[in-house]
Design an enzyme around this catalytic site. Structure first.
Site, mmCIF file in Angstrom:
data_model
loop_
_atom_site.group_PDB
_atom_site.id
_atom_site.type_symbol
_atom_site.label_atom_id
_atom_site.label_comp_id
_atom_site.label_asym_id
_atom_site.label_seq_id
_atom_site.Cartn_x
_atom_site.Cartn_y
_atom_site.Cartn_z
ATOM 1 N N ASP A 15 -9.757 1.232 12.418
ATOM 2 C CA ASP A 15 -9.172 0.110 11.664
ATOM 3 C C ASP A 15 -8.688 -1.066 12.479
ATOM 4 O O ASP A 15 -7.914 -0.883 13.421
ATOM 5 C CB ASP A 15 -7.855 0.574 10.995
ATOM 6 C CG ASP A 15 -8.074 1.402 9.775
ATOM 7 O OD1 ASP A 15 -9.126 1.306 9.172
ATOM 8 O OD2 ASP A 15 -7.133 2.167 9.442
ATOM 9 N N GLU B 12 -6.458 -4.321 11.117
ATOM 10 C CA GLU B 12 -5.858 -4.986 9.958
ATOM 11 C C GLU B 12 -5.034 -6.164 10.456
ATOM 12 O O GLU B 12 -4.229 -6.017 11.370
ATOM 13 C CB GLU B 12 -4.950 -4.026 9.179
ATOM 14 C CG GLU B 12 -5.729 -3.013 8.366
ATOM 15 C CD GLU B 12 -4.828 -2.227 7.421
ATOM 16 O OE1 GLU B 12 -4.989 -2.349 6.205
ATOM 17 O OE2 GLU B 12 -3.947 -1.507 7.922
ATOM 18 N N GLU C 33 -11.982 7.094 10.504
ATOM 19 C CA GLU C 33 -11.806 5.658 10.254
ATOM 20 C C GLU C 33 -11.338 4.958 11.521
ATOM 21 O O GLU C 33 -10.520 5.501 12.268
ATOM 22 C CB GLU C 33 -10.766 5.515 9.130
ATOM 23 C CG GLU C 33 -10.630 4.136 8.551
ATOM 24 C CD GLU C 33 -9.649 4.093 7.370
ATOM 25 O OE1 GLU C 33 -9.718 4.960 6.474
ATOM 26 O OE2 GLU C 33 -8.801 3.188 7.371
#
Ligand SMILES: *[C@@H]1O[C@H](CO)[C@@H](O)[C@H](O)[C@H]1NC(C)=O
Length: 295
Positions: free
Chosen positions: A107, A109, A105
């Site tokens: 990411d 955010e 993953e």
């Protein structure tokens, strides 16, 4: 002679047809073609003929979307305009992820904040199901006023996170010292807007002000110069169509100018780096931190 057959008019017409066809090929992907709205019912919407996507969050639900395609390496660009005003407690997640327990993953955010207080851009890299590689940044602009470009360059040597083409983070392939690197599991692109007021803003102290709902984030100009995975094989677009970069993403690293930019971001805007968090890793920092001077 009638006006429509005059050479001036027809060459003008031809020219404008030519210009509009260039614009059509240069304009980025269409959200109807590239993404599925996956949850939140009407809170996730594609408008403007596929050029704009909106996610919203209210007391009942957040919303999200995912790419139709799976990618294995590439340069992925997306422009986002984040929830404005009092966005405290909201999180806009934008990430690439494979599936399964030992997933990989990458990411981004975005943790909202009270009006006038800065967003935090939280990043992480998971390999083989294991994350714990957080780095957090403030941004050098207000991400709610305009669209800004958030990109990932992912090739077999490294992952680079970019904001408006400024590298903010590099995760190198360090398999040679036993750190797993994402290189065999294809990933989809995901995004969601949700309520994280149990942890997001000042560690969960500031709650969402529901009187300001719905909260909305906007997406446009998606572009993937990438290898598309389908039925066990991949086909790749060699050149990035992104105006940001004409270097082949397959081998792209950080040149002198990009390194300078990365250092500038780290020096003035980085607020957390797992690689310097000795308290968290009393037994010693993770191996990728010991070696790499660039993080
Ligand atoms: C919100 O603003 C405060 C005060 O400036 C800051 O300490 C915090 O890092 C900001 N971001 C979040 C997500 O809490």
């Amino acid at each position: 002679m009638e006006a429509f057959s005059s050479p001036k008019v027809s060459s003008l017409l031809l020219f404008s047809l030519f210009v509009s066809s260039i614009m059509a090929t240069a304009s980025a992907g269409n959200f109807y073609q590239d993404f599925d709205l996956t949850w939140g019912d009407r809170r996730a919407r594609i408008v403007d003929g596929g050029k704009l996507l909106m996610l919203s969050l209210d007391r009942a639900s957040g919303s999200g979307f995912q790419s139709k395609k799976e990618y294995l390496f590439g340069r992925i660009d997306m422009q986002l305009k984040l929830v404005s005003g009092n966005s405290a407690g909201t999180v806009t997640a934008y990430y690439l992820s494979s599936q399964g327990q030992a997933h990989d993953e990458i990411d981004f955010e975005f943790l909202g904040n009270l009006s006038g207080d800065p967003y935090i851009l939280h990043t992480n890299v998971f390999t083989q199901g294991k994350g714990n590689r957080e780095q957090q940044f403030y941004l050098w602009f207000d991400p709610t006023k305009n669209f800004h470009t958030y990109s990932v360059i992912w090739n077999p040597q490294r992952i680079i996170f970019l904001v408006d083409n400024f590298p903010i983070r590099e995760f190198k392939n360090q398999e040679s010292i036993g750190v797993p690197f994402p290189k065999s599991q294809p990933m989809r692109i995901y995004s969601s807007l949700w309520n994280a007021d149990d942890w997001a803003t000042r560690g969960g102290v500031v709650k969402i002000d529901w009187s300001k709902a719905p909260f909305t984030a906007f997406y446009r100009n998606f572009n993937a110069a990438a290898c598309i995975w389908s039925y066990g094989s991949s086909s790749c677009a060699s050149k990035s169509a992104s105006p940001m970069s004409n270097i082949g993403w397959q081998t792209q690293g950080l040149d002198v100018k990009s390194r300078r930019r990365l250092r500038w971001v780290h020096r003035y805007y980085m607020i957390y780096n797992y690689c310097t968090d000795m308290k968290r890793f009393p037994e010693g920092l993770p191996p990728e931190c010991r070696r790499s001077r660039s993080i």
